[in-house]
Design a protein around this motif. Structure first.
Motif, short mmCIF file in Angstrom:
data_model
loop_
_atom_site.label_atom_id
_atom_site.label_comp_id
_atom_site.label_asym_id
_atom_site.label_seq_id
_atom_site.Cartn_x
_atom_site.Cartn_y
_atom_site.Cartn_z
N THR A 85 -7.39 0.65 23.34
CA THR A 85 -6.02 0.31 22.97
C THR A 85 -5.90 -0.44 21.65
O THR A 85 -4.82 -0.50 21.06
N ARG A 86 -7.00 -1.02 21.19
CA ARG A 86 -6.93 -1.80 19.94
C ARG A 86 -8.32 -1.87 19.31
O ARG A 86 -9.33 -1.97 20.04
N ILE A 87 -8.35 -1.81 17.98
CA ILE A 87 -9.60 -1.94 17.24
C ILE A 87 -9.39 -2.96 16.12
O ILE A 87 -8.42 -2.86 15.36
N GLU A 88 -10.28 -3.93 16.03
CA GLU A 88 -10.25 -4.93 14.96
C GLU A 88 -11.52 -4.78 14.14
O GLU A 88 -12.61 -5.15 14.59
N GLY A 89 -11.39 -4.22 12.95
CA GLY A 89 -12.54 -3.95 12.11
C GLY A 89 -12.62 -2.48 11.77
O GLY A 89 -11.66 -1.73 11.96
N ASP A 90 -13.76 -2.06 11.25
CA ASP A 90 -13.94 -0.68 10.82
C ASP A 90 -14.07 0.25 12.02
O ASP A 90 -15.02 0.11 12.80
N PRO A 91 -13.16 1.21 12.20
CA PRO A 91 -13.27 2.12 13.34
C PRO A 91 -14.50 3.02 13.27
O PRO A 91 -15.02 3.44 14.31
N HIS A 92 -14.99 3.33 12.06
CA HIS A 92 -16.21 4.13 11.96
C HIS A 92 -17.38 3.44 12.65
O HIS A 92 -18.28 4.09 13.19
N ASN A 93 -17.37 2.11 12.63
CA ASN A 93 -18.47 1.36 13.23
C ASN A 93 -18.57 1.61 14.72
O ASN A 93 -19.67 1.54 15.30
N VAL A 94 -17.43 1.90 15.36
CA VAL A 94 -17.45 2.18 16.80
C VAL A 94 -18.18 3.49 17.07
O VAL A 94 -18.81 3.68 18.12
N VAL A 95 -18.11 4.42 16.11
CA VAL A 95 -18.82 5.69 16.24
C VAL A 95 -20.32 5.50 16.00
O VAL A 95 -21.13 6.32 16.43
N GLY A 96 -20.68 4.41 15.32
CA GLY A 96 -22.10 4.11 15.13
C GLY A 96 -22.55 4.03 13.70
O GLY A 96 -23.74 3.86 13.42
N ILE A 97 -21.60 4.13 12.75
CA ILE A 97 -21.96 3.99 11.34
C ILE A 97 -20.74 3.54 10.57
O ILE A 97 -19.69 4.18 10.60
N SER A 98 -20.85 2.42 9.87
CA SER A 98 -19.73 1.92 9.06
C SER A 98 -19.84 2.50 7.66
O SER A 98 -20.66 2.07 6.85
N LEU A 99 -19.00 3.48 7.37
CA LEU A 99 -19.04 4.12 6.06
C LEU A 99 -18.75 3.14 4.91
O LEU A 99 -19.45 3.18 3.89
N PRO A 100 -17.75 2.26 5.03
CA PRO A 100 -17.53 1.31 3.94
C PRO A 100 -18.73 0.39 3.70
O PRO A 100 -19.04 0.06 2.55
N LEU A 101 -19.40 -0.01 4.78
CA LEU A 101 -20.57 -0.87 4.62
C LEU A 101 -21.71 -0.10 3.96
O LEU A 101 -22.39 -0.62 3.06
N VAL A 102 -21.93 1.13 4.38
CA VAL A 102 -22.98 1.95 3.77
C VAL A 102 -22.71 2.14 2.28
O VAL A 102 -23.62 2.02 1.44
N ARG A 103 -21.47 2.42 1.93
CA ARG A 103 -21.12 2.58 0.52
C ARG A 103 -21.47 1.33 -0.27
O ARG A 103 -22.05 1.40 -1.36
N GLN A 104 -21.11 0.15 0.26
CA GLN A 104 -21.38 -1.10 -0.46
C GLN A 104 -22.88 -1.36 -0.56
O GLN A 104 -23.37 -1.81 -1.62
N MET A 105 -23.62 -1.08 0.49
CA MET A 105 -25.07 -1.25 0.45
C MET A 105 -25.69 -0.35 -0.62
O MET A 105 -26.59 -0.77 -1.37
N LEU A 106 -25.22 0.90 -0.68
CA LEU A 106 -25.72 1.81 -1.70
C LEU A 106 -25.41 1.30 -3.10
O LEU A 106 -26.28 1.33 -3.99
N LEU A 107 -24.19 0.81 -3.32
CA LEU A 107 -23.84 0.27 -4.62
C LEU A 107 -24.74 -0.90 -4.99
O LEU A 107 -25.18 -1.02 -6.14
N ASP A 108 -25.02 -1.75 -4.02
CA ASP A 108 -25.89 -2.90 -4.28
C ASP A 108 -27.31 -2.47 -4.62
O ASP A 108 -28.06 -3.23 -5.25
N LEU A 109 -27.68 -1.26 -4.20
CA LEU A 109 -29.01 -0.73 -4.48
C LEU A 109 -29.00 0.25 -5.66
O LEU A 109 -30.00 0.91 -5.93
N GLY A 110 -27.85 0.35 -6.32
CA GLY A 110 -27.77 1.17 -7.52
C GLY A 110 -27.47 2.63 -7.30
O GLY A 110 -27.72 3.46 -8.18
#
Length: 211
Positions: free
Chosen positions: A172-197
């Motif tokens: 009924t409610r999600i607080e945070g990245d909904p992709h994370n509930v599926v098992g992978i946070s796409l925004p987090l992965v993007r930021q990690m990749l940027l931090d690694l060039g």
């Protein structure tokens, strides 16, 4: 710069999520012991397992010389925390029913450890982070729980539920990245990749396509 993306996971949901975002990951199933250490926190556990999945897959791919091109290896591990207890996949219908009796009408926290390894010229650049998302479960009746478990879905997914399958109507409610509930946070992965060039579109090639 084109970069090969390797997904160190057996999860169809993670694979579908990456493909839906335009990536073309090569899935490789890791062989790791997912037993928690005594006193290990859920955040540390998910991070450690994500790291181990990547390292297992990297070792296997190196033996086959499949990392001779610029590559990103991504490993994830997802667990549910509710009322101080840690849960993975229920595994059996009986366990799934008991799980839902405890979850209905309450909140839970999804923790997903992410480990990203960028392989360039034989050198590894890596990073680990954990994403958390709070989910609120509907107050299902016993009959609804029985029918949901009969689909076979909750037994085989982390936490015993999905938002992108039969379980969607029961969140009924999600607080945070909904992709994370599926098992992978796409925004987090993007930021990690940027931090690694590495840019997100480096994974998609020159002409990304939907689906």
């Amino acid at each position: 710069m084109g970069v090969q993306l390797v997904l160190a996971s057996s999860s169809p949901a993670r694979l579908a999520t990456l493909r839906g975002a335009g990536a073309r990951p090569v899935p490789v199933v890791p062989d790791v012991d997912e037993t928690a250490a005594l006193g290990e926190s859920i955040g540390h556990l998910t991070a450690r397992l994500a790291q181990q999945k990547c390292r297992c897959v990297i070792d296997a791919l190196n033996e086959e010389h499949r990392l001779d091109v610029p590559s990103v290896v991504l490993g994830c591990d997802t667990l549910l925390e509710t009322e101080g207890h840690i849960y993975g996949k229920p595994g059996t219908p009986e366990a799934a029913i008991v799980r839902w009796y405890r979850m209905r009408g309450r909140q839970g926290i999804i923790h997903t450890g992410h480990h990203v390894v960028v392989v360039r010229d034989g050198t590894l650049h890596e990073m680990t982070r954990v994403a958390t998302t709070v989910v609120t479960f509907a107050d299902l009746s016993d009959a609804e729980i029985a029918r949901y478990v009969a689909t076979g879905e909750p037994q085989v997914v982390a936490g015993g539920f999905t938002i992108d399958g039969f379980g969607g109507p029961f969140i009924t409610r999600i607080e945070g990245d909904p992709h994370n509930v599926v098992g992978i946070s796409l925004p987090l992965v993007r930021q990690m990749l940027l931090d690694l060039g590495v840019g997100w579109f480096d994974l998609l090639g020159d002409h990304p396509q939907k689906g």
